[in-house]
Scaffold this motif. Sequence first.
Motif, mmCIF file in Angstrom:
data_model
loop_
_atom_site.group_PDB
_atom_site.id
_atom_site.type_symbol
_atom_site.label_atom_id
_atom_site.label_comp_id
_atom_site.label_asym_id
_atom_site.label_seq_id
_atom_site.Cartn_x
_atom_site.Cartn_y
_atom_site.Cartn_z
ATOM 1 N N VAL A 192 0.846 -1.194 0.000
ATOM 2 C CA VAL A 192 0.000 0.000 0.000
ATOM 3 C C VAL A 192 0.878 1.239 0.000
ATOM 4 N N GLU A 193 0.381 2.283 -0.635
ATOM 5 C CA GLU A 193 1.088 3.561 -0.688
ATOM 6 C C GLU A 193 0.757 4.364 0.554
ATOM 7 N N GLN A 194 1.761 4.996 1.133
ATOM 8 C CA GLN A 194 1.544 5.790 2.342
ATOM 9 C C GLN A 194 0.679 7.007 2.038
ATOM 10 N N ALA A 195 -0.282 7.280 2.914
ATOM 11 C CA ALA A 195 -1.168 8.423 2.747
ATOM 12 C C ALA A 195 -1.786 8.766 4.094
ATOM 13 N N GLN A 196 -2.439 9.919 4.145
ATOM 14 C CA GLN A 196 -3.155 10.323 5.342
ATOM 15 C C GLN A 196 -4.439 9.489 5.479
#
Length: 200
Positions: free
Chosen positions: A27-31
């Motif tokens: 998964v891509e890091q995000a808020q």
Amino acid sequence: KMGKSMLAENLGLAVARGGKALGVMEVEQAQVLYLALEDNQRRMKFRMVTMQGSSSPTNHIHYAFHWPRADQGGLEQLGNWLKDHAGTKLVIVDTFARIRSRGGSPGSPYDRDYNDVSAFKKISDENGVAIVLVHHLRKAASDDCLDLVTGTTGLTGAADTVIVLRRERMSADASLFISGRDIEEKDLAESKYNLLGFFG
């Protein structure tokens, strides 16, 4: 009480930290915004420590323990929050029952269920954000996993994807059933995905 919140928070932390969700999915890091509407800060802190272990905390996940219902300004507040936090890619609502409109909307129970979910889907589409609505299952058994979702088929019909977590009480074994418009229907056993850690 079958591990839905543990699973949801694990997914939220995975996105907030970046890396792998369920031990295997990149998964891509995000808020992340997590509406923990059936929890309190003490319980959430304990759950985070249990799941994170010695890992350093992340400031990419934001928790709220109170939120207005959808028909009492909750949808507008969510839309405004997302505009103010442009890096957010995941919102988790735990649980849907605590935020959905309390007043009866026009039409049949199917129409109300469909419209309540569609309101969140609209916000999701407008903001390019995944919104996970955590919901309860029926106690009655069914051969069709979608029939296990409490409410009418309007709930599952309005959602892009439905994920059903199944686990017998007092058992560490679990499985995930996944069905959606743009994905292949799957039934995943705990032996493939690291679900056991959610219930320990």
